[in-house]
Design a protein around this motif. Sequence first.
Motif, PDB file in Angstrom:
ATOM      1  N   GLU A   1      52.350  17.272 -21.820  1.00  0.00           N
ATOM      2  CA  GLU A   1      51.071  17.404 -22.755  1.00  0.00           C
ATOM      3  C   GLU A   1      51.784  18.458 -24.031  1.00  0.00           C
ATOM      4  O   GLU A   1      51.302  18.020 -25.104  1.00  0.00           O
TER       5      GLU A   1
ATOM      6  N   SER B   1      53.686  16.303 -26.219  1.00  0.00           N
ATOM      7  CA  SER B   1      52.946  15.162 -26.874  1.00  0.00           C
ATOM      8  C   SER B   1      51.988  15.968 -28.210  1.00  0.00           C
ATOM      9  O   SER B   1      51.936  15.458 -29.460  1.00  0.00           O
ATOM     10  N   ASN B   2      51.558  17.268 -27.838  1.00  0.00           N
ATOM     11  CA  ASN B   2      50.892  17.931 -29.028  1.00  0.00           C
ATOM     12  C   ASN B   2      52.053  18.216 -30.122  1.00  0.00           C
ATOM     13  O   ASN B   2      51.394  18.195 -31.469  1.00  0.00           O
TER      14      ASN B   2
HETATM   15 MG    MG Z   1      47.323  17.122 -26.457  1.00  0.00          MG
END
Ligand code: MG
Length: 618
Positions: free
Chosen positions: A37, A40-41
């Motif tokens: 996560e 991906s950010n």
């Molecule tokens: Mg995200």
Amino acid sequence: MTSTPAPETVAFRAEIRQLLDILVHSLYTDREIFLRELISNASDALHRLQFEMLTNAHVLDPEAELAIRLTPDKEARTLTLSDTGIGMTHDELVENLGTIAHSGASAFLKSLQEGQKMADVIGRFGVGFYSVFMVAEEVRVTSRSSRPEAGAWTWICRGDDTFQLEPAERAGRGTEIVIKLKEDAAEFAEGYRLEQVVHKHSDFVSFPIYLGEKTVNRRTPLWRQPRSEITDEAAGEFYKQLTLDFQAPLLRIAMNTDSPVQIYALLFVPAKAEPGMFSLRKEAGLKLYSRKVLIQEYCKDLLPNYLRFLQGVVESEDLPLNVSRETVQSNKVMERIKNALTHKVIESLKELAAKDPEKYGQFWAVYGPFIKEGLATDPASRDKLKPLLRFPSSQAAEGELVSLAQYVGRLRPEQREIYYLLADDVRTAAGSPHLDYFRQQTIEVLFFTDPLDSFMLSGLQAYEGFTFKNAADAEVSAAPPPAPEAGAAPAAELTDLIARFKTQLGERITEVRASERLVGSPLRLVAPADSRDHEMDRVRRLIEKDFAVPKRVVELNPRHALIQGLAARLAAGGQDALVNDAIEQLYENGLLLEGLHPNPAQMVGRIHSLLEAAVNRR
Ligand code: MG
Ligand code: ADP
């Protein structure tokens, strides 16, 4: 005058507090997904920065490498993750990491209560960032926006009800996240473990992920590799990372061409048409890159709408880099890419049908309606789509489907038309009186049993010079009608019966006549010659609330025992309620077989009295 920015404490919104509470106390075994996560950010932030640089000359640090860096520290039990992406201003930190109205948070919590796995769902609801609290005692996010005038700020949170904001020092643009790991999450301060997780979840992130001096992600965009070098395994992994669909795709289509436009594409037909609840792909559309820059996450202009079920990535060196998200649509190159991709997809489907009919059958079961939609709505693709069609037919074995090529391959010598019959299902079609004649002549009839088939007809028109013709229409030209056999009802009796049908059914019908087309059936209903659009009638019955039964022509079979018996009874008995009931019932049976009966249950009373008459007759 500039005031010194002061530290402040901000309370989380209620639903985020609740979410944090669960994450902090969770003992989930798949905690490693927090890294996916955060990466991906970071990757999103880098993509956005890249895009910003195309349109805005002034960003902070234009020379800085676009990259993600992981720095574990075993002694301190920390993991630092930094990127040189677009960064966040003070207000963006507050908004994005704390106060944004997160309907997603509640939806996420609900899906957990329903037994969904955290790893499958967290990225889905726009709350992925908070997954870090599964492994963190404390998180410090220091960020500096790429806007040159913005200062740096640190967001600090220990997983409780509030977060703090402090002015910070940071020379370059981007974001740095320092995670103080929980005692039982110390593994994420180990290089080998991080490498493992990156391989598993983030291998195709297109920016380098550094661990020390080493780049740990494979990175090479798979779609840029020669088709022959893309292994099943790599493609499968790529598809999974793209969609989070755990079912293997039905078909993979790789394209690598220079003319008429330069295109790299890697497309997939998912096993199911509806993306799973937790698919990472939130909308239809393909990922569009130009020269390694992500231009659009969900580009709907690369394929015609009816092919919207395809997933994947398209890249072209021919698209100008400064093409903005808004002008992508009107770009000429786009049109050519779209044509080339459409052609490729249809060809690949044809190839599948030839090589692996069973798998094509699976495809057709799921995506047949999309292809039919294409026929009805996209004149440009029409002829290319016809070879993809499959139908049940009067000569196919149960469950077997026929292509138009197969149908044409077994035409009767004198046959100039392709016959079809609209029906609610195969069994109804097989029992239809319209088939009498075709059975007798051993002429094949395709069964159109999908409500969409009525719509599709508008685009069907002809196949290889053979026009399509409804088997229910009164006239067919395949062969002369069968010669009237001996044993038809006497002419005078028949004329009286026809007159009786007319008075009994009155305004509900347009005409009653004897037919040469019927063999084993007593009666059929056909659309009047001048009726327009009657092939949509059965669809209207399904969708219109106050559906009015359309008027039909009644055709009687003078050679059928029932019609002969009725004629004789009428001749013998004058006013006979039984004859009227029989006429009503025959008419309504016709409606039922045509899929036009608005309320079949209504017939039961009359059927009972007819049965009673039959049983009591001696
Ligand atoms: Mg995200
Ligand atoms: P999502 O990524 O689905 O929007 P997240 O909870 O993962 O949801 O992130 C929330 C938001 O925080 C992002 O949309 C983004 O605006 C911001 N954000 C998170 N990480 C970064 C980062 N490394 N750089 C810039 N912005 C970020």
